[in-house]
Design a protein around this motif. Structure first.
Motif, short mmCIF file in Angstrom:
data_model
loop_
_atom_site.label_atom_id
_atom_site.label_comp_id
_atom_site.label_asym_id
_atom_site.label_seq_id
_atom_site.Cartn_x
_atom_site.Cartn_y
_atom_site.Cartn_z
N GLY A 1 34.86 40.75 47.01
CA GLY A 1 35.60 40.92 45.20
C GLY A 1 37.41 41.39 45.16
N ILE A 2 37.39 41.63 46.74
CA ILE A 2 39.25 42.30 46.61
C ILE A 2 39.97 41.28 46.40
N LEU A 3 39.62 40.11 46.86
CA LEU A 3 40.41 38.30 46.93
C LEU A 3 40.51 38.00 45.66
N ASP A 4 39.09 38.16 45.04
CA ASP A 4 39.15 37.27 43.59
C ASP A 4 39.63 38.72 42.10
N ALA A 5 40.04 39.47 43.01
CA ALA A 5 40.65 40.40 41.55
C ALA A 5 41.32 40.43 41.27
N PRO A 6 41.04 40.67 39.87
CA PRO A 6 42.13 40.73 38.51
C PRO A 6 43.61 40.80 39.20
N ARG A 7 44.31 40.30 39.15
CA ARG A 7 45.74 40.82 38.84
C ARG A 7 46.79 42.10 37.60
N GLY A 8 46.20 42.93 38.06
CA GLY A 8 46.98 43.53 36.51
C GLY A 8 46.89 45.11 36.74
N SER A 9 47.67 46.27 36.01
CA SER A 9 48.16 47.10 36.18
C SER A 9 46.42 48.24 35.97
N GLU A 10 46.80 49.10 36.82
CA GLU A 10 45.86 49.80 36.66
C GLU A 10 45.53 51.05 35.11
N PRO A 11 44.36 50.33 34.41
CA PRO A 11 44.05 51.31 32.68
C PRO A 11 44.33 52.99 33.02
N ALA A 12 45.37 53.50 32.42
CA ALA A 12 46.25 54.85 32.08
C ALA A 12 44.95 55.34 31.82
N THR A 13 43.57 55.84 31.38
CA THR A 13 42.79 56.47 31.07
C THR A 13 41.94 56.59 31.90
N ARG A 14 41.20 57.67 32.26
CA ARG A 14 40.36 58.41 32.90
C ARG A 14 38.68 58.07 32.47
N LEU A 15 37.69 57.41 33.49
CA LEU A 15 36.61 57.31 32.89
C LEU A 15 36.27 58.35 32.11
N PRO A 16 35.35 59.36 31.26
CA PRO A 16 35.23 60.18 30.79
C PRO A 16 33.61 60.54 31.72
N VAL A 17 34.07 62.22 31.87
CA VAL A 17 33.59 62.90 32.70
C VAL A 17 31.47 62.75 32.17
N PRO A 18 30.04 62.45 32.09
CA PRO A 18 29.47 62.41 31.34
C PRO A 18 28.99 64.31 31.08
N ASP A 19 28.59 64.61 30.12
CA ASP A 19 27.75 65.69 30.33
C ASP A 19 27.17 66.42 31.07
N VAL A 20 26.42 67.29 31.47
CA VAL A 20 25.91 67.99 32.90
C VAL A 20 24.25 67.14 31.85
#
Length: 310
Positions: free
Chosen positions: A160-179
Motif C-alpha cells: 500500500g505504501i509503495l503504490d500510494a498516490p503522491r500528493g499533499s495530505e488533506p488540510a481538513t480533519r475527519l469529522p468526529v462522530p456523534d457518541v
C-alpha cells in the motif's frame, strides 16, 4: 435498448481506481499463498487470506493516511484471527463463539467509527474471528497461525505504501462522530449478530459463523435504506457466488476458485476442515439467509439518524 445496455454496463463495471487495490490484495495473498503451497501446507492459507484483506483499507488515501488506516485495519484483522485461534484451541462451544463475536463486533463498531476506516465497520474482523474459530486445532501452533496473518498484513501495508498516490495530505480533519450515533450503531451489530448466531446454533446449522458474518456485513451503511440494500446485495451476491462455487468446487477446480471471493473463502474453509462441497454450499446459503434477515430486521427496528459517509 442502447440506453439500457449503457446503464447496466456502467453499473456493473467497477471504477478504474478499484483495479489497483484489487491487484494489491491479490499480490499480497499470492506471495504467502505460493510459499505455503511450496511448503505443502495449503490448509494454512486461510490465515494469510485475512492478513491480505488489510490491503482493502485506505484504497484511495494518500500515503500517510493509507499507512495509518491499513495499520489500524491490519491490527483489527490480526486481533480477530488471534481470538479465533484461541477459541479454536480451547474447543469452545458454539454459544461461546457467538458471545465472542458479539463482543468483538460491538467494540469493533465503536473503534472503526472513530477511526473512520474504509471499508466501514468491523465486518472483516468479525469474519476472521468466526472463520478461524471453526478451524480444527492442532494443525499448527497458535503463534505460527497468528504470525502468518501478521506477516501477510505487513506485506499488504508495504504494498500500500509503495503504490500510494503522491500528493499533499488533506488540510481538513475527519469529522468526529456523534457518541449517540456510535453507540446506536454498535447496538445494531450486537443485536443482529446475537440473533443470527443464536438462530444458527439453535437450528444446528454447521458453520454458524457465516450467519454472524452475513449479519455484520450490511450494517456498515450510513442509513436504514442503505443497510437494507446492502443486505439484499449480499444475499444475491452470495447466492450467485454459491453457483460459481458449485461449478468450481464440486469438480475440484480449486485454482480457478481462488479468483472469486465466495469460492475463495469456501475453499479455504474446506482445506482447513474438509467436508462435502454440497454440504458446504448448503450451510453457506442457509447461514447467509439467516444473517441477512437479522441485519434487515435490525435496520428496520433501529433506523436512527442518517450518518454522514466518511
Amino acid at each position: 435498448m442502447r440506453t439500457v445496455y449503457t446503464r447496466v454496463r456502467s453499473a456493473m463495471t467497477p471504477p478504474m481506481a478499484d483495479h489497483r487495490p484489487a491487484l494489491r490484495v491479490a499480490l499480497g495473498l499470492a506471495v504467502p499463498g505460493v510459499a505455503l503451497l511450496a511448503a505443502g501446507r495449503p490448509d494454512l492459507i486461510i490465515y494469510a487470506v485475512f492478513g491480505a484483506i488489510t490491503g482493502m483499507y485506505g484504497r484511495t488515501d494518500t500515503r500517510r493516511r493509507r499507512f495509518a488506516h491499513q495499520t489500524q485495519g491490519g491490527l483489527i484483522l490480526v486481533l480477530g484471527v488471534a481470538i479465533g485461534v484461541a477459541l479454536a484451541d480451547s474447543h469452545v462451544a458454539p454459544a461461546v463463539l457467538v458471545i465472542a463475536a458479539v463482543a468483538f463486533a460491538t467494540v469493533g463498531s465503536v473503534v472503526t467509527d472513530y477511526l473512520a476506516l474504509k471499508p466501514e465497520g468491523p465486518f472483516y474482523g468479525v469474519f476472521a474471528l468466526g472463520a478461524i474459530a471453526t478451524v480444527p486445532a492442532g494443525r499448527v501452533a497458535p503463534s505460527s497461525a497468528i504470525l502468518i496473518c501478521a506477516a501477510t498484513a505487513l506485506l499488504a501495508v508495504l504494498l500500500g505504501i509503495l503504490d500510494a498516490p503522491r500528493g499533499s495530505e488533506p488540510a481538513t480533519r475527519l469529522p468526529v462522530p456523534d457518541v449517540r450515533d456510535v453507540l446506536l450503531h454498535a447496538s445494531r451489530y450486537a443485536i443482529a449478530i446475537t440473533a443470527a448466531g443464536a438462530a444458527g446454533v439453535a437450528l444446528g446449522i454447521d458453520h454458524a459463523n457465516w450467519a454472524i458474518a452475513a449479519a455484520a456485513g450490511p450494517l456498515a451503511a450510513a442509513d436504514a435504506s442503505g443497510r437494507i440494500k446492502r443486505g439484499i446485495h449480499r444475499l444475491a451476491g452470495t447466492l450467485i457466488g454459491l453457483v460459481v462455487a458449485a461449478v468450481l468446487l464440486v469438480p475440484h477446480h480449486h485454482a480457478v476458485a481462488l479468483g472469486f471471493f465466495t469460492p475463495l473463502i469456501m475453499l479455504m474453509t474446506d482445506l482447513a476442515k474438509p467436508t462435502s462441497p454440497l454440504n458446504l454450499l448448503t450451510y453457506r446459503g442457509l447461514d447467509t439467509i439467516i444473517g441477512v434477515t437479522a441485519a434487515i430486521a435490525v435496520a428496520l427496528l433501529l433506523p436512527g439518524r442518517e450518518r454522514a459517509a466518511t
